[in-house]
Design a protein around this motif. Structure first.
Motif, PDB file in Angstrom:
ATOM      1  N   LYS A  39       0.976  -1.172  -0.031  1.00  0.00           N
ATOM      2  CA  LYS A  39       0.134   0.143  -0.060  1.00  0.00           C
ATOM      3  C   LYS A  39       0.891   1.251   0.098  1.00  0.00           C
ATOM      4  CE  LYS A  39      -4.059  -1.646   0.245  1.00  0.00           C
ATOM      5  NZ  LYS A  39      -5.208  -1.437  -0.786  1.00  0.00           N
ATOM      6  N   GLU A  42       1.954   1.755  -3.519  1.00  0.00           N
ATOM      7  CA  GLU A  42       0.769   2.396  -4.036  1.00  0.00           C
ATOM      8  C   GLU A  42       0.553   3.835  -4.112  1.00  0.00           C
ATOM      9  OE1 GLU A  42      -1.873  -1.536  -5.298  1.00  0.00           O
ATOM     10  OE2 GLU A  42      -2.057  -0.542  -3.389  1.00  0.00           O
ATOM     11  N   SER A  43       0.527   4.068  -2.790  1.00  0.00           N
ATOM     12  CA  SER A  43       0.516   5.718  -2.454  1.00  0.00           C
ATOM     13  C   SER A  43       1.718   6.435  -2.930  1.00  0.00           C
ATOM     14  CB  SER A  43       0.545   5.778  -0.988  1.00  0.00           C
ATOM     15  OG  SER A  43      -0.747   5.015  -0.355  1.00  0.00           O
ATOM     16  N   ARG A  47      -0.755   5.164  -7.683  1.00  0.00           N
ATOM     17  CA  ARG A  47      -1.461   4.060  -8.854  1.00  0.00           C
ATOM     18  C   ARG A  47      -1.499   2.554  -8.107  1.00  0.00           C
ATOM     19  NH1 ARG A  47      -0.431   5.316 -14.441  1.00  0.00           N
ATOM     20  NH2 ARG A  47      -1.654   3.452 -14.734  1.00  0.00           N
ATOM     21  N   LYS A  48      -2.675   1.881  -8.761  1.00  0.00           N
ATOM     22  CA  LYS A  48      -2.880   0.558  -8.008  1.00  0.00           C
ATOM     23  C   LYS A  48      -1.862  -0.402  -8.906  1.00  0.00           C
ATOM     24  CE  LYS A  48      -6.002  -1.423  -6.205  1.00  0.00           C
ATOM     25  NZ  LYS A  48      -6.026  -1.829  -5.042  1.00  0.00           N
ATOM     26  N   LYS A  51      -4.585  -6.137  -7.939  1.00  0.00           N
ATOM     27  CA  LYS A  51      -5.837  -5.801  -8.136  1.00  0.00           C
ATOM     28  C   LYS A  51      -6.733  -6.080  -6.868  1.00  0.00           C
ATOM     29  CE  LYS A  51      -6.101  -7.490 -12.775  1.00  0.00           C
ATOM     30  NZ  LYS A  51      -6.366  -8.489 -13.844  1.00  0.00           N
ATOM     31  N   SER A  52      -6.257  -7.251  -6.008  1.00  0.00           N
ATOM     32  CA  SER A  52      -6.475  -7.415  -4.513  1.00  0.00           C
ATOM     33  C   SER A  52      -5.512  -8.205  -3.635  1.00  0.00           C
ATOM     34  CB  SER A  52      -7.667  -8.165  -4.362  1.00  0.00           C
ATOM     35  OG  SER A  52      -8.165  -8.475  -3.273  1.00  0.00           O
ATOM     36  N   THR A  61      -1.812  -5.587 -11.655  1.00  0.00           N
ATOM     37  CA  THR A  61      -2.380  -4.658 -12.825  1.00  0.00           C
ATOM     38  C   THR A  61      -1.352  -4.634 -13.854  1.00  0.00           C
ATOM     39  OG1 THR A  61      -1.639  -2.542 -11.742  1.00  0.00           O
ATOM     40  CG2 THR A  61      -3.619  -3.432 -11.088  1.00  0.00           C
ATOM     41  N   GLY A  64       1.212  -2.693 -12.556  1.00  0.00           N
ATOM     42  CA  GLY A  64       2.066  -3.455 -11.644  1.00  0.00           C
ATOM     43  C   GLY A  64       3.100  -4.079 -12.089  1.00  0.00           C
TER      44      GLY A  64
END
Length: 303
Positions: A39, A42-43, A47-48, A51-52, A61, A64
């Motif tokens: 996380k 990503e922050s 961007r992501k 996906k989970s 992704t 990613g």
């Protein structure tokens, strides 16, 4: 906000195993720490990347996938730099006059390299004036000299840190059986044929200072030869060509071998060996070598 190398390594392992649980086991951290690091990346990128993180098999992704490729490059670069750092050698370039450069710096350099294997030491033996020229043009990192008594360097000496290392005892030497006194005055030396050094010699500069302290000059000496190095001077003295003034460090082994007479020089002038630091204390490597040299002289050298 920043990301750490640990964040990058965590993400790369997550891509490898596609499992938060497997990554946490290998890195010996909690599942929550794995998720926090992802996380955080990503922050940072806004961007992501995955996906989970809650699914059994983590999916990345498209973005990613790009991030993973770039992070691999970063890790490879860091690993290469680490290896390079472990293998890196640092060269210390020393310009030295003859007394230090021949009679004790080689011992100090060996002891220093034995303790600090990552350092390479290069010693070049020069005249004192040439030592200062090497420091001025940057071809040497540190200098060792037997005199700072030159008109040519008076205006630039403040550019250096001058460290007085040890007293350099000067003595009068003569052919075995030629000196009948334990102490000789400066005035008496004028009566002997004299073997001197060239002008750029540190020892010769100290001889000039001693003569001037008694109201004489180099021209008052009965000079029969001016030679380039102390070995030539000492050999000429052994042959009986004349007397000379040299560092006791240079003459000691010849005196102990019974090849020379020597006498104390009756003067109030004190001579020293100096370290000349063009970095003025701002180079950590040179500081380390200077401090090592000072301690080595105190603990190991009887000079």
């Amino acid at each position: 906000m920043t990301i750490s190398l640990e964040d990058i390594e965590t993400l790369l392992l997550l891509y490898k195993y596609k499992s938060v649980e497997q990554v946490s086991k290998e890195m010996n951290i909690s599942d929550g720490t794995v998720k926090y690091r992802v996380k955080n990346i990503e922050s940072f990128l806004n961007r992501k990347i995955v996906k989970s993180l809650g699914t059994r098999k983590v999916e990345f992704t498209d973005y990613g996938e790009i991030v993973i490729e770039e992070f691999r490059k970063i890790k490879n670069i860091l690993e290469k730099l680490k290896v390079y750092g472990e293998q890196m050698t640092y060269e210390i370039k020393i310009a030295s006059g003859e007394v230090a450069g021949i009679y004790f710096l080689p011992q100090i350099a060996k002891a220093f390299k034995d303790k600090y294997a990552e350092y390479k030491i290069n010693i070049e033996v020069l005249s004192t004036l040439d030592v200062f020229r090497s420091l001025e043009d940057g071809s040497a990192d540190i200098g060792f000299v037997a005199s700072i008594n030159f008109d040519e360097i008076k205006n630039t000496l403040s550019n250096y840190r001058v460290i007085r290392l040890v007293k350099n005892k000067l003595v009068v030497i003569g052919k075995k059986g030629s000196l009948r006194k334990d102490k000789i005055s400066v005035k008496e030396i004028l009566n002997f044929p004299y073997i001197g050094r060239k002008y750029n010699s540190g020892i010769q500069a100290e001889v000039r200072k001693i003569l001037e302290s008694e109201g004489f000059s180099e021209n008052d000496l009965n000079i029969v030869y001016k030679l380039d190095n102390s070995s030539s001077v000492i050999n000429a003295v052994i042959e009986g060509i004349g007397i000379s003034i040299v560092s006791f460090i240079q003459a000691k082994r010849y005196i102990e071998a019974g090849l020379l007479d020597y006498a104390e020089l009756d003067t109030k002038v004190e001579s020293y060996l100096y370290a000349i630091d063009p970095w003025k204390g701002k180079n950590e490597i040179i500081n380390k070598f200077i401090n090592f040299t000072i301690n080595f002289i105190i603990e190991n050298l009887n000079i």
